[in-house]
Design an enzyme around this catalytic site. Structure first.
Site, short mmCIF file in Angstrom:
data_model
loop_
_atom_site.label_atom_id
_atom_site.label_comp_id
_atom_site.label_asym_id
_atom_site.label_seq_id
_atom_site.Cartn_x
_atom_site.Cartn_y
_atom_site.Cartn_z
N HIS A 156 0.84 -1.22 0.00
CA HIS A 156 0.00 0.00 0.00
C HIS A 156 0.87 1.26 0.00
CE1 HIS A 156 -3.21 -2.82 1.21
NE2 HIS A 156 -2.31 -3.28 2.06
N SER A 277 14.99 20.72 -16.77
CA SER A 277 13.78 21.49 -17.05
C SER A 277 14.19 22.77 -17.77
CB SER A 277 13.08 21.82 -15.73
OG SER A 277 12.33 23.01 -15.86
N LYS A 283 16.11 21.17 -11.48
CA LYS A 283 15.48 19.90 -11.78
C LYS A 283 16.41 18.88 -12.45
CE LYS A 283 11.50 18.97 -11.22
NZ LYS A 283 10.34 19.41 -11.96
N GLU A 290 9.57 7.85 -17.22
CA GLU A 290 8.21 8.32 -17.52
C GLU A 290 7.82 7.92 -18.94
OE1 GLU A 290 8.12 12.54 -16.44
OE2 GLU A 290 9.37 11.99 -14.74
#
Ligand code: ARG
Length: 459
Positions: A156, A277, A283, A290
């Protein structure tokens, strides 16, 4: 250019129809398979005395030259040709004359394309299997270096019990091993040759279908010509295998994305395998992961497209089946590029074991071990569970770990607690004690690694 099938037509094909009908723009990548098939077919025709030896020699010479020219991109394949099968036959005939026109004896584009796609899928599956072997080696290597690297295991997405990063890597290795087995199973099921099925009903020539099959590396010729030309199960099976594989890569990617976040910081990606970024200078993004997660949907889509296309097609060949190619190509292209970036990304990533350990210290992941401690001392597990729960609540209130509660405090809850409890709930003890087959103890993970290495060597 006149169509090879122009005989019964009195008008040229409408230009838009031509463009609509043609598959050459995407099926031209099948030229090596198409030529391989034609070499075998003409060899068989000659051995059966259906074409002369001279014609076969001319065909073979011509096809080899065409292959070289195509390899070197000296021939432009455009829409005039309709598809790769007609293109090669036409170019061959322009080159060698009548012998070229004999190549298609006892063959239809229907069994020809069924063969070409099958050869292509077979080649691609072997390539993916090789990449998976590399991925398995990488996962095993990381696992070997991290059998003692304590990591909180989650359920979980809540810290649950102590495992090691090696144990985690071996979980993925097990998924990938199944992917490899599935691919090999698909290769076995698809190991029959459709050539000689003709358009749908075989031919009247004395073809030796088993000879063609063996020349092309298949163990047998398929058993039914209608099925031979219209079977695309192997495309669907291959794309199912790839979909399940992508699901695994996507789950791993999802974890890597989480691990890269400041909230976890369990790993650091190498700069060469991360991206920045355009506006936020701080970043460092896990775009690779992804994209893999995103492209998983794309591969599922490829599978869904062909399943849907195939479901209403009556026997035997129908033009719908031309729609098998783009999704098959896309699924393989996607999976291969994903693996090609994922493997070096994993190889170069830095494991931040201190951060994993710190997270493991904070989540009460030794609570089960504390309950087990009391159980070993004679308390029924359910009672031990309850007391440990109360101790977790107390430790939470004091903003401490279970190991930071004093013996006196522990004894308020049960007389069974002794000094040895601290060793019993030490994370390394907890890890070492999980010796059941499949568990995370370093000894057991080392066994899992050994089994996996034997599998890799057997490939
Ligand atoms: N381009 C076609 C395909 O990919 C080749 C087979 C065509 N056969 C036919 N009877 N029109 O399916």
């Amino acid at each position: 250019m006149a169509k090879l099938w122009a005989g019964r037509f009195s008008k040229n094909t409408d230009e838009t129809v031509n463009a609509f009908n043609a598959s050459i723009l995407f099926d031209q990548r099948l030229y090596p398979q198409d030529i391989e098939g034609s070499l075998a077919h003409s060899e068989m025709l000659a051995r059966q005395g259906i074409i002369s030896l001279e014609d076969k020699e001319a065909i073979h010479q011509g096809l080899k030259e065409i292959k070289e020219a195509l390899d070197q991109k000296q021939i432009v394949l455009d829409q005039r040709y309709e598809d790769i099968h007609m293109a090669i036959e036409q170019i061959l005939t322009e080159k060698i004359g009548d012998a070229g026109k004999r190549l298609h004896t006892g063959r239809s584009r229907n069994d020809q394309v069924a063969l070409d796609v099958r050869l292509y899928v077979r080649k691609e599956l072997l390539e993916v299997s090789e990449l998976l072997k590399e991925l398995l080696r990488t996962l095993v290597q990381i696992a070997k270096e991290n059998t003692h690297t304590i990591l909180p295991g989650y359920t979980h997405l809540q810290r649950a019990q102590p495992i090691s990063f090696g144990h985690e890597m071996m979980a993925y290795a097990n998924m990938i091993r199944r992917d490899v087995k599935r691919i090999h199973n698909t290769l076995e099921v698809m190991d029959e040759c459709p050539l000689g099925s003709g358009a749908l009903a075989g031919t009247t020539y004395p073809l030796d279908r088993e000879l063609s099959a063996s020349l092309l590396g298949f163990s047998k010729a398929c058993d039914n010509s209608l099925d031979g030309v219209s079977d695309r199960d192997y495309c669907l099976e291959a794309m199912s295998d790839l979909s399940i594989l992508m699901m695994h890569l996507s789950r791993l990617s999802e974890e890597v994305i989480a691990w890269c976040s400041w909230e976890f910081k369990f790993i650091e990606l190498d700069d060469a395998f991360a991206t920045g970024s355009s506006i936020m200078p701080q970043k460092k993004n896990p775009d690779i992961c992804e994209l893999i997660r995103g492209k998983t949907g794309r591969v599922y889509g490829d599978l869904m497209q062909l399943l849907t296309t195939m479901k209403g097609i009556p026997l035997a060949y129908n033009k719908d089946m031309q729609e098998d190619k783009e999704s098959v190509f896309d699924a393989f292209d996607t999976v291969k590029i994903c693996l090609q970036v994922l493997i070096p990304m994993l190889e170069t990533m830095q494991v931040l074991d201190e951060n994993m350990k710190n997270a493991a210290m904070k989540g009460f992941i030794n609570a089960t071990d504390m309950a087990d401690y009391l159980t070993r001392k004679g308390m029924p597990f359910r009672d031990a569970y309850k007391i440990t729960g109360q101790l977790v609540a107390k430790a939470l209130e004091k903003k401490q770990g279970l190991n930071e509660l004093s013996l006196d405090e522990l004894k308020e809850y049960s007389d069974l607690f002794e000094d040895d409890v601290y060793d019993a709930i030490d994370l390394l003890t907890c890890l070492n004690a999980r010796l059941t087959k499949g568990g995370p103890s370093p000894a057991e993970v080392s066994r899992q690694i050994k089994v996996m290495e034997e599998f890799i060597d057997s490939l």
